[in-house]
Design an enzyme around this catalytic site. Structure first.
Site, mmCIF file in Angstrom:
data_model
loop_
_atom_site.group_PDB
_atom_site.id
_atom_site.type_symbol
_atom_site.label_atom_id
_atom_site.label_comp_id
_atom_site.label_asym_id
_atom_site.label_seq_id
_atom_site.Cartn_x
_atom_site.Cartn_y
_atom_site.Cartn_z
ATOM 1 N N ARG A 172 0.858 -1.192 0.000
ATOM 2 C CA ARG A 172 0.000 0.000 0.000
ATOM 3 C C ARG A 172 0.893 1.241 0.000
ATOM 4 N NH1 ARG A 172 -1.904 1.269 4.704
ATOM 5 N NH2 ARG A 172 -2.754 -0.790 5.136
ATOM 6 N N TYR A 214 -15.097 17.215 -15.860
ATOM 7 C CA TYR A 214 -15.577 15.843 -15.974
ATOM 8 C C TYR A 214 -16.746 15.637 -14.998
ATOM 9 C CZ TYR A 214 -15.448 10.749 -15.570
ATOM 10 O OH TYR A 214 -15.776 9.433 -15.537
ATOM 11 N N ASP A 222 -6.403 19.212 -14.656
ATOM 12 C CA ASP A 222 -6.737 17.868 -15.143
ATOM 13 C C ASP A 222 -6.304 17.820 -16.607
ATOM 14 O OD1 ASP A 222 -7.947 15.603 -16.244
ATOM 15 O OD2 ASP A 222 -9.653 15.679 -14.866
ATOM 16 N N LYS A 241 -7.397 6.828 -19.788
ATOM 17 C CA LYS A 241 -7.651 7.327 -21.139
ATOM 18 C C LYS A 241 -6.373 7.230 -21.986
ATOM 19 C CE LYS A 241 -11.507 8.122 -19.015
ATOM 20 N NZ LYS A 241 -11.818 9.356 -18.349
HETATM 21 C C1 LIG Z 1 -12.370 9.796 -17.069
HETATM 22 C C2 LIG Z 1 -11.975 11.091 -16.507
HETATM 23 C C3 LIG Z 1 -11.782 11.267 -15.131
HETATM 24 C C4 LIG Z 1 -12.034 10.155 -14.144
HETATM 25 O O1 LIG Z 1 -11.134 9.110 -14.313
HETATM 26 P P1 LIG Z 1 -11.455 7.570 -13.970
HETATM 27 O O2 LIG Z 1 -10.184 6.888 -14.307
HETATM 28 O O3 LIG Z 1 -12.620 7.147 -14.811
HETATM 29 O O4 LIG Z 1 -11.791 7.510 -12.511
HETATM 30 C C5 LIG Z 1 -11.370 12.505 -14.682
HETATM 31 N N1 LIG Z 1 -11.164 13.531 -15.534
HETATM 32 C C6 LIG Z 1 -11.339 13.404 -16.866
HETATM 33 C C7 LIG Z 1 -11.111 14.572 -17.765
HETATM 34 C C8 LIG Z 1 -11.753 12.189 -17.399
HETATM 35 O O5 LIG Z 1 -11.959 12.074 -18.722
#
Ligand SMILES: *Cc1c(COP(=O)(O)O)cnc(C)c1O
Length: 383
Positions: free
Chosen positions: A52, A104, A176, A201
């Site tokens: 962890r 998001y 982000d 992504k």
């Molecule tokens: C998908 C996404 C998230 C969240 O990520 P997860 O891996 O699905 O928890 C946050 N910000 C953006 C811009 C995203 O496309």
């Protein structure tokens, strides 16, 4: 602020954080499927005690993403949301956060339905305007949370200008960077304090894991994030860290192809008589086209386009065969979706439409297939 890394982006993508395995010479970092590590004597170990806290496969990915973002410290979490959650623990009850209004959906949901219950408050504003950001700041504002480009209408915020304002008021700027990836935009070089990713992504890029990554140059912030990994435990598993390491190796070549394909698809859509509007930063009529051109090194793989009605959108989504109807983005395959009923369904219709997410809006995550096949598929569906 901008220090030149020793190696180029692609070299770092393939090698940063990774050396041949010292015990066998294995070129690829092994998946260290272990919860614990033998200690020679009390307090004497090789730097690992319990997974962890740290795990060698995760460490490799953390160093890898830090190098790609041209930052010092990386931390890996179980999902993008777990990473964003870890960032929220930097705040205290009473603190105020200014966030991009088109963040998001999961980030918005966590802010409104989780963190507001614990004494934080949020204001969602159009961060493409520096004046709007300035007007939203209060005495207790401690964080500016920017997402750029935004989903699905590809609004772009000037990270450099916004971070400069935030710094003046000792406000932490978080970006982000999921849509752009460090290949196209490096927020830390532009003055941001923290960059966060849904590694699910583009960074992983193959739609086969979930993960979240954070990079910062601030040792205090990194220490707090590492404490959250240990104390709360939302860490990335060794296998998912390994998948993501495998993904980042090809990030540069994938992004080049995503950029090239998306530009061609966007130009095709913009010229099509059944398409009312196309949202893509690489088109000259995009409101922040010039900003994207100067602050990013490519326009990315995400496009949204409006076909005027739910009926037409529905018809297109049923007819496509190369493009798959699915949520998510950033994989090698082209995904197509309907934001109004999928990713943005929880936003009230009036608010949703005001931000461009109409019933006729379709979003594409342009993959790295042959551009001609994606275009022919859309052409056939649009008829
Ligand atoms: C998908 C996404 C998230 C969240 O990520 P997860 O891996 O699905 O928890 C946050 N910000 C953006 C811009 C995203 O496309």
């Amino acid at each position: 602020m901008k220090k030149k890394p020793k190696y180029g982006f692609s070299t770092n993508a393939i090698h940063a954080g990774q050396q041949p395995d010292p015990s066998t010479g294995a070129v690829m970092t092994p998946v260290y499927l272990t919860s614990t590590y033998v200690q020679e004597s009390i307090g004497k170990h090789k730097g690992y005690e319990y997974s962890r806290v740290s795990n060698p496969t995760r460490t490799a990915l953390e160093k890898n993403i830090a190098a790609l973002e041209n930052g010092k410290y990386g931390t890996a979490f179980a999902s993008g949301m777990a990473a964003i959650d870890a960032i929220m623990y930097l705040l205290k009850p009473g603190d105020h956060v200014v966030m991009s209004h088109n963040v998001y959906g999961g980030t918005y949901r966590a802010a409104k339905m989780v963190y507001e219950n614990y004494g934080l408050s949020f204001e969602f504003v159009d961060t493409t305007s520096l004046n709007i950001i300035k007007n939203a700041l209060r005495k207790n504002t401690k964080m500016l949370f920017i997402e750029t480009p935004t989903n699905p209408t590809m609004e772009i915020t000037d990270i450099e200008a916004s971070a400069k304002v935030a710094r003046r008021y000792k406000i932490t700027t978080v970006v982000d960077n999921t849509f752009a990836t460090p290949y196209l935009q490096r927020p830390l070089e532009l003055g941001a304090d923290i960059v966060v990713h849904s590694a699910t992504k583009y960074l992983n890029g193959h739609s086969d894991m979930l993960g979240g990554l954070i990079v910062t140059n601030d040792s205090k912030i990194d220490e707090a994030l590492r404490f959250t990994q240990k104390a709360i435990g939302g860490i990335l598993s060794p296998f998912d860290a390994w998948l993501c390491l495998r993904g980042t190796k090809t990030l540069a070549v994938r992004m080049d192809r995503h950029n090239a394909n998306a530009q061609r698809v966007a130009e095709f859509l913009a010229a099509h008589k059944s398409v009312k509007k196309v949202y893509y930063p690489g088109l000259p009529d995009h409101p922040q086209h010039e900003l994207a051109k100067t602050k990013m090194s490519g326009f990315g793989g995400m496009i949204a386009f409006d076909v005027g009605s739910f009926r037409t959108a529905n018809k297109i989504l049923k007819k496509v065969t190369v493009c798959s109807l699915a949520e998510s983005l950033g994989g090698v395959e082209t995904l197509i979706s309907h934001p109004a009923t999928m990713t943005h369904a929880s936003i009230p219709k009036k608010e949703r439409e005001a931000s461009g997410v109409t019933d006729g809006l379709v979003r594409i995550s342009v993959g790295i297939e042959d551009a001609e096949d994606i275009i022919a598929d859309l052409d056939n569906a649009l008829m």
